[in-house]
Design an enzyme around this catalytic site. Structure first.
Site, PDB file in Angstrom:
ATOM      1  N   ASP A 192       2.766  -5.650  -3.937  1.00 40.53           N
ATOM      2  CA  ASP A 192       1.517  -5.130  -4.500  1.00 40.53           C
ATOM      3  C   ASP A 192       0.480  -4.894  -3.392  1.00 40.53           C
ATOM      4  O   ASP A 192       0.504  -5.577  -2.365  1.00 40.53           O
ATOM      5  CB  ASP A 192       0.986  -6.145  -5.535  1.00 40.53           C
ATOM      6  N   HIS A 248       1.452   3.906  -0.299  1.00 42.79           N
ATOM      7  CA  HIS A 248       2.836   3.827  -0.800  1.00 42.79           C
ATOM      8  C   HIS A 248       3.826   4.173   0.316  1.00 42.79           C
ATOM      9  O   HIS A 248       4.865   3.531   0.459  1.00 42.79           O
ATOM     10  CB  HIS A 248       3.032   4.775  -1.988  1.00 42.79           C
ATOM     11  N   LEU A 284      23.493  -8.608   2.911  1.00 43.72           N
ATOM     12  CA  LEU A 284      22.382  -8.805   1.971  1.00 43.72           C
ATOM     13  C   LEU A 284      22.565  -7.990   0.691  1.00 43.72           C
ATOM     14  O   LEU A 284      22.854  -6.791   0.740  1.00 43.72           O
ATOM     15  CB  LEU A 284      21.073  -8.369   2.658  1.00 43.72           C
TER      16      LEU A 284
HETATM   17  C1  IPE Z   1       3.368  -4.731 -10.218  1.00 40.21           C
HETATM   18  O1  IPE Z   1       2.208  -4.267  -9.607  1.00 40.21           O
HETATM   19  C2  IPE Z   1       4.440  -3.692 -10.173  1.00 40.21           C
HETATM   20  C3  IPE Z   1       5.005  -3.426  -8.851  1.00 40.21           C
HETATM   21  C4  IPE Z   1       4.693  -4.016  -7.748  1.00 40.21           C
HETATM   22  C5  IPE Z   1       6.032  -2.430  -8.832  1.00 40.21           C
HETATM   23  P1  IPE Z   1       1.048  -3.593 -10.462  1.00 40.21           P
HETATM   24  O2  IPE Z   1      -0.046  -3.279  -9.503  1.00 40.21           O
HETATM   25  O3  IPE Z   1       1.569  -2.479 -11.270  1.00 40.21           O
HETATM   26  O4  IPE Z   1       0.650  -4.778 -11.439  1.00 40.21           O
HETATM   27  P2  IPE Z   1      -0.720  -5.121 -12.162  1.00 40.21           P
HETATM   28  O5  IPE Z   1      -1.200  -3.845 -12.825  1.00 40.21           O
HETATM   29  O6  IPE Z   1      -1.673  -5.589 -11.113  1.00 40.21           O
HETATM   30  O7  IPE Z   1      -0.363  -6.199 -13.126  1.00 40.21           O
HETATM   31  C1  IPE Z   2       2.134  -1.586  -5.509  1.00 37.65           C
HETATM   32  O1  IPE Z   2       0.890  -1.241  -5.023  1.00 37.65           O
HETATM   33  C2  IPE Z   2       3.048  -0.385  -5.656  1.00 37.65           C
HETATM   34  C3  IPE Z   2       3.399  -0.063  -7.038  1.00 37.65           C
HETATM   35  C4  IPE Z   2       2.972  -0.702  -8.095  1.00 37.65           C
HETATM   36  C5  IPE Z   2       4.286   1.051  -7.232  1.00 37.65           C
HETATM   37  P1  IPE Z   2      -0.252  -0.735  -5.994  1.00 37.65           P
HETATM   38  O2  IPE Z   2      -0.131   0.740  -6.133  1.00 37.65           O
HETATM   39  O3  IPE Z   2      -0.249  -1.486  -7.269  1.00 37.65           O
HETATM   40  O4  IPE Z   2      -1.545  -1.080  -5.151  1.00 37.65           O
HETATM   41  P2  IPE Z   2      -2.908  -1.676  -5.681  1.00 37.65           P
HETATM   42  O5  IPE Z   2      -2.587  -2.904  -6.476  1.00 37.65           O
HETATM   43  O6  IPE Z   2      -3.552  -0.626  -6.525  1.00 37.65           O
HETATM   44  O7  IPE Z   2      -3.690  -1.982  -4.449  1.00 37.65           O
HETATM   45 MG    MG Z   3      -1.169  -3.157  -7.912  1.00 38.20          MG
END
Ligand code: IPE
Ligand code: IPE
Ligand code: MG
Length: 244
Positions: free
Chosen positions: A14, A31, A125
């Protein structure tokens, strides 16, 4: 560092968006950088002889993001699989995708099955990517698979935990350690069944900044934990029936 066995690590990757925002860049930039962090962690886990790494790449709830971000992510997955598959294969990594893959484009599905087929017999792995994955989906999907398994239904009146696990998208050892980056302390619907007894490690580090040093900090945290599984003191899994 002590030598407490760590076999399976799972990661909620995240913070890509916030990482990009901090640099006044579009979220897509975060990303893309997140893919580099995946490469680093896959190599580091192989090197540390971790047997299994499960990465949460796209949740069943991530469809709620703006269409352009969803499309960007799906294209990034499609391109990254094609770009890195040879390297992963030569590093003996076995790749598996878990989740409701039906909704993906035929191009992405083709890359997914190529990656799985190419690396099927690798012995290094085990790398699992959770895509369009939700823990609730996994459980309901398992129940539906059981209902449709005539052979099982004709022979069994009751379901045991062991039977049930066979229908989940990931069988075998559950994660010993779950790492979540970027400060949130929640599961966000990631492997609800499989994380029942995992150790949980949360770090403020944003996913694109995650590296070998951060991984070692997480493993160090894990090695200080005493895993009791409901028993007393011991760090070994003891399965004993309660005796009066
Ligand atoms: C969880 O992150 C999903 C992934 C890392 C793929 P999100 O950013 O989507 O989760 P929330 O919205 O903070 O719960
Ligand atoms: C995680 O990073 C990637 C996915 C959920 C695909 P985020 O896109 O949720 O990044 P934040 O949480 O908005 O910083
Ligand atoms: Mg996120």
């Amino acid at each position: 560092m002590s030598n407490k066995i760590i076999s399976h690590i799972s990661v909620i990757m995240d913070g890509n968006g916030r990482w990009a925002n901090q640099r006044n860049m579009p979220r897509a930039f975060g990303h893309k950088e997140g893919i580099n962090a995946i490469n680093k962690i896959v190599s580091a886990c192989s090197l540390r002889q971790i047997s299994q790494l499960s990465l949460f790449a796209f949740s069943s709830e991530n469809w709620n993001r703006p269409e352009y971000e969803v499309q960007f992510l799906l294209k990034l997955f499609e391109d990254s699989i094609a770009k890195y598959i040879d390297d992963l294969h030569s590093n003996n990594v076995r790749i598996k995708f878990i989740g409701n893959l039906e909704l993906f484009s035929s191009k992405l599905l083709k890359n997914i099955s190529q990656a799985e087929n190419m690396t099927r017999d690798n012995t290094g792995l085990k790398l699992n990517f959770a895509m369009n994955y939700g823990g609730k989906w996994d459980i309901v999907n398992a129940i539906n698979s059981m209902l449709n398994d005539i052979d099982f239904a004709s022979k069994n009146k009751k379901i045991s935990e062991v039977d049930f696990e066979k229908y989940l998208s990931l069988q075998g050892d559950s994660p010993d350690l779950l790492i979540r980056t970027a400060g949130e302390q929640r599961l966000s619907n990631f492997m609800l069944w499989q994380h029942a007894y995992s150790e949980l490690y949360f770090t403020d580090c944003l996913w694109p900044d995650f590296n070998e040093k951060e991984l070692d900090a997480a493993i160090g945290y894990y090695q200080k934990r005493t895993r009791r599984f409901g028993s007393l003191k011991t760090s070994n899994r003891i399965v004993k029936k309660y005796v009066k």
